[in-house]
Design a protein around this motif. Structure first.
Motif, mmCIF file in Angstrom:
data_model
loop_
_atom_site.group_PDB
_atom_site.id
_atom_site.type_symbol
_atom_site.label_atom_id
_atom_site.label_comp_id
_atom_site.label_asym_id
_atom_site.label_seq_id
_atom_site.Cartn_x
_atom_site.Cartn_y
_atom_site.Cartn_z
ATOM 1 N N TYR A 1 1.026 -0.970 -0.338
ATOM 2 C CA TYR A 1 0.001 -0.369 -0.148
ATOM 3 C C TYR A 1 0.501 0.954 0.034
ATOM 4 O O TYR A 1 0.873 1.768 -0.628
ATOM 5 C CB TYR A 1 -0.565 0.235 1.569
ATOM 6 N N GLY B 1 12.742 -5.953 0.473
ATOM 7 C CA GLY B 1 11.765 -6.171 -0.110
ATOM 8 C C GLY B 1 11.176 -4.973 -0.721
ATOM 9 O O GLY B 1 11.985 -3.924 -0.310
ATOM 10 N N LYS B 2 9.631 -5.087 -0.317
ATOM 11 C CA LYS B 2 9.192 -2.854 -0.602
ATOM 12 C C LYS B 2 9.597 -2.155 0.045
ATOM 13 O O LYS B 2 10.431 -1.173 -0.329
ATOM 14 C CB LYS B 2 7.760 -2.999 -1.042
ATOM 15 N N ILE B 3 9.217 -2.858 1.544
ATOM 16 C CA ILE B 3 9.945 -1.858 3.018
ATOM 17 C C ILE B 3 11.426 -1.236 2.769
ATOM 18 O O ILE B 3 11.590 -0.651 2.663
ATOM 19 C CB ILE B 3 9.549 -2.607 3.961
ATOM 20 N N TYR C 1 20.236 -8.575 4.221
ATOM 21 C CA TYR C 1 20.527 -9.946 4.050
ATOM 22 C C TYR C 1 19.022 -10.930 3.504
ATOM 23 O O TYR C 1 18.447 -10.331 4.397
ATOM 24 C CB TYR C 1 21.048 -10.747 5.578
ATOM 25 N N ASP C 2 19.317 -10.953 2.324
ATOM 26 C CA ASP C 2 17.631 -11.542 2.343
ATOM 27 C C ASP C 2 17.678 -12.558 1.240
ATOM 28 O O ASP C 2 19.018 -13.128 0.953
ATOM 29 C CB ASP C 2 16.649 -10.778 1.479
ATOM 30 N N PRO D 1 8.911 -10.918 6.844
ATOM 31 C CA PRO D 1 8.218 -11.510 7.172
ATOM 32 C C PRO D 1 7.819 -12.041 8.210
ATOM 33 O O PRO D 1 9.428 -12.826 8.944
ATOM 34 C CB PRO D 1 7.211 -11.462 6.306
ATOM 35 N N THR E 1 10.984 -17.515 10.469
ATOM 36 C CA THR E 1 12.084 -15.426 10.654
ATOM 37 C C THR E 1 11.299 -15.543 12.412
ATOM 38 O O THR E 1 11.980 -14.812 13.185
ATOM 39 C CB THR E 1 11.986 -14.890 10.109
ATOM 40 N N THR F 1 10.149 -2.995 12.972
ATOM 41 C CA THR F 1 8.870 -2.120 12.283
ATOM 42 C C THR F 1 7.998 -3.238 11.218
ATOM 43 O O THR F 1 6.697 -2.988 10.480
ATOM 44 C CB THR F 1 8.692 -0.982 11.157
ATOM 45 N N ARG G 1 7.110 -7.671 11.902
ATOM 46 C CA ARG G 1 6.231 -8.242 12.931
ATOM 47 C C ARG G 1 6.929 -8.691 14.351
ATOM 48 O O ARG G 1 8.354 -8.715 14.797
ATOM 49 C CB ARG G 1 5.517 -9.425 12.451
ATOM 50 N N ASP H 1 8.544 -0.717 16.406
ATOM 51 C CA ASP H 1 6.905 -0.497 16.148
ATOM 52 C C ASP H 1 5.553 -1.719 16.484
ATOM 53 O O ASP H 1 4.301 -1.845 16.096
ATOM 54 C CB ASP H 1 6.573 0.363 14.734
ATOM 55 N N HIS I 1 2.250 -0.201 16.403
ATOM 56 C CA HIS I 1 1.495 -0.467 14.860
ATOM 57 C C HIS I 1 1.356 0.659 13.837
ATOM 58 O O HIS I 1 0.060 0.926 13.657
ATOM 59 C CB HIS I 1 1.185 -1.645 15.266
ATOM 60 N N TYR J 1 2.014 2.126 9.554
ATOM 61 C CA TYR J 1 1.963 2.120 8.225
ATOM 62 C C TYR J 1 0.884 3.099 8.073
ATOM 63 O O TYR J 1 -0.183 3.744 6.776
ATOM 64 C CB TYR J 1 0.442 1.070 7.825
HETATM 65 P P1 NAD Z 1 8.364 -7.789 0.735
HETATM 66 O O1 NAD Z 1 7.295 -9.475 0.940
HETATM 67 O O2 NAD Z 1 8.185 -7.170 -0.133
HETATM 68 O O3 NAD Z 1 9.802 -8.139 1.401
HETATM 69 C C1 NAD Z 1 9.655 -8.855 2.459
HETATM 70 C C2 NAD Z 1 11.083 -9.504 2.348
HETATM 71 O O4 NAD Z 1 11.592 -10.898 2.937
HETATM 72 C C3 NAD Z 1 11.499 -10.157 0.163
HETATM 73 O O5 NAD Z 1 12.124 -10.034 -0.407
HETATM 74 C C4 NAD Z 1 11.667 -11.939 1.364
HETATM 75 O O6 NAD Z 1 12.740 -12.425 0.199
HETATM 76 C C5 NAD Z 1 12.245 -11.961 2.885
HETATM 77 N N1 NAD Z 1 12.923 -12.641 3.192
HETATM 78 C C6 NAD Z 1 11.781 -13.251 4.227
HETATM 79 N N2 NAD Z 1 12.193 -14.038 4.208
HETATM 80 C C7 NAD Z 1 13.852 -13.684 5.114
HETATM 81 C C8 NAD Z 1 14.229 -14.483 6.032
HETATM 82 N N3 NAD Z 1 14.455 -16.101 6.118
HETATM 83 N N4 NAD Z 1 15.393 -13.999 6.091
HETATM 84 C C9 NAD Z 1 15.525 -12.676 5.474
HETATM 85 N N5 NAD Z 1 14.894 -11.906 4.598
HETATM 86 C C10 NAD Z 1 13.659 -12.718 4.245
HETATM 87 O O7 NAD Z 1 7.218 -7.269 2.468
HETATM 88 P P2 NAD Z 1 7.673 -5.979 2.687
HETATM 89 O O8 NAD Z 1 5.971 -5.583 2.332
HETATM 90 O O9 NAD Z 1 8.637 -5.064 2.377
HETATM 91 O O10 NAD Z 1 7.084 -5.718 4.029
HETATM 92 C C11 NAD Z 1 7.957 -6.407 5.142
HETATM 93 C C12 NAD Z 1 7.489 -6.441 5.748
HETATM 94 O O11 NAD Z 1 6.711 -5.345 6.801
HETATM 95 C C13 NAD Z 1 5.813 -7.113 6.220
HETATM 96 O O12 NAD Z 1 5.922 -9.040 6.336
HETATM 97 C C14 NAD Z 1 4.949 -6.560 7.372
HETATM 98 O O13 NAD Z 1 4.794 -7.815 8.362
HETATM 99 C C15 NAD Z 1 5.460 -5.765 7.662
HETATM 100 N N6 NAD Z 1 4.944 -4.318 7.834
HETATM 101 C C16 NAD Z 1 4.507 -4.198 8.765
HETATM 102 C C17 NAD Z 1 3.646 -2.247 9.303
HETATM 103 C C18 NAD Z 1 3.728 -1.698 9.728
HETATM 104 O O14 NAD Z 1 3.065 -0.755 10.365
HETATM 105 N N7 NAD Z 1 4.105 -1.823 11.246
HETATM 106 C C19 NAD Z 1 2.645 -2.578 7.724
HETATM 107 C C20 NAD Z 1 3.366 -2.498 6.423
HETATM 108 C C21 NAD Z 1 3.846 -4.482 6.514
#
Ligand code: NAD
Length: 329
Positions: free
Chosen positions: A100, A153-155, A173-174, A207, A212, A233, A235, A259, A296, A299
């Motif tokens: 989002y 990833g995205k964040i 690390y990813d 995630p 994890t 920020t 989980r 958070d 939290h 977002y």
């Molecule tokens: P995303 O799916 O775009 O990116 C997650 C990344 O983590 C991916 O690149 C994936 O390959 C990597 N990954 C998976 N397993 C892994 C591991 N064991 N070690 C290292 N990396 C690993 O998700 P996103 O949109 O960037 O969001 C990340 C997290 O942020 C979400 O899972 C969610 O829990 C959290 N989030 C929190 C809030 C908030 O308000 N605090 C809001 C949105 C999302």
């Protein structure tokens, strides 16, 4: 479609009512969380709309399906609170909002880093009390500090973009490399253990999965630099909070910004001002001067909540119209 909407806050209603003018779903808002005491409210609703701390476990899914629910619409990205295997068995569809505003979460993440580093939260209280002393407020330049991102990833990518602007050295690390992070922001991928050892700041953006869970535990903290800053920020359960408390007491952890919290479902999003706090682990965390906690809210921006509302309603319409569920889990 008839939607039972759980964990409703006034701002949810405001955004969803505005966007629903286009979609015309029949939404019933419940303030309560979805759980064993409340699932009966959803009787006869084909769609149940939930947020991060609503429980959608095996029991709840079985009960909802028996009451006529065919679709669970998550108005968030993470789906660790849903028993996906059980949903598949029951043929209940799960949709979510995969993206989002990664900007919202990334900006809040960096906000926590800066506030902790420059002790902005203390400084503000001091100034308001008429104390203009700088004792205890010494910070450090972000430039040239090594920041370790777990998850790009995205964040994680957006955090890298901002920190690249600050002149930080960024390691990550990813399981999957993000080429843009390497090419545009100079991110260097390392093994997780190396990241623990080399980082001045560690920020979690992966995630919550089985592998994890408690990623940051006693052993991981043991490998980190003395005085490390840890930011979460993503989980809550990525960090073992008891290990973090030990790390803070021994001063191995110099700063902690969170958070999210493993047991947040009984705390966050509610005004508990006049309630007796029973979570001793959380209470201990709040006693450290070098711990900053937000409930939290990473977002929570105008843009992100708009996008969440729009995508959630689109997901539900797609299901209703028999279209492909592009955001199915
Ligand atoms: P995303 O799916 O775009 O990116 C997650 C990344 O983590 C991916 O690149 C994936 O390959 C990597 N990954 C998976 N397993 C892994 C591991 N064991 N070690 C290292 N990396 C690993 O998700 P996103 O949109 O960037 O969001 C990340 C997290 O942020 C979400 O899972 C969610 O829990 C959290 N989030 C929190 C809030 C908030 O308000 N605090 C809001 C949105 C999302």
């Amino acid at each position: 479609m008839k939607i039972a909407f759980f964990s409703t806050k006034p701002y949810d209603r405001r955004f969803f009512d505005t966007y629903n003018e286009k979609y015309g779903h029949d939404i019933t808002y419940f303030e309560t969380r979805l759980g064993r005491e409340t699932f009966k409210l959803a009787e006869g609703f084909e769609c149940v709309c939930v947020f991060v701390n609503d429980r959608v476990d095996e029991f709840i899914l079985t009960a909802l399906e028996a009451q006529g629910t065919r679709l669970i619409a998550l108005r968030c990205a993470g789906f660790n609170n849903v028993n996906i295997a059980r949903a598949k068995e029951l043929d209940v569809s799960i949709v979510r909002v995969p993206a989002y505003s990664p900007y919202a979460v990334a900006e809040h993440t960096v906000g926590l880093m800066l506030a902790l580093n420059r002790k902005i939260h203390w400084a503000n209280s001091r100034v308001k009390e008429g104390n203009f002393s700088l004792d205890g407020l010494l910070g450090f330049d972000m430039r040239n500090r090594t920041v370790g991102l777990i998850g790009t990833g995205k964040i994680g990518e957006r955090v890298a973009a901002i920190l690249h602007g600050f002149g930080c050295t960024i390691i990550a690390y990813d399981k999957f490399k993000n080429q843009a992070c390497e090419d545009k922001f100079g991110v260097q991928y390392v093994e997780q253990g190396e990241l623990f050892e080399q980082s001045d700041i560690i920020s979690l953006h992966c995630p919550l999965f089985k592998d994890t869970y408690h990623l940051i535990d006693h052993e991981a903290i043991g490998r980190m630099k003395k005085g490390v800053m840890i930011i979460n920020t993503s989980r809550g359960a990525l960090i073992n909070a008891r290990s973090a408390i030990e790390g803070l007491k021994s001063e191995k952890i110099g700063y902690l910004g969170i958070d999210v919290y493993e047991e947040e479902e009984d705390l966050f999003f509610e005004d508990k001002t006049f309630e007796i706090r029973t979570d001793d682990v959380f209470a201990r965390l709040t006693t450290f001067p070098n711990v900053l906690i937000t409930g939290h809210q990473a977002y929570f921006t105008e843009e992100a909540v708009s996008a969440i509302s729009k995508t959630t309603l689109e997901n539900i319409s797609a299901y209703e119209n028999g279209e492909e569920l592009v955001n199915a889990v």
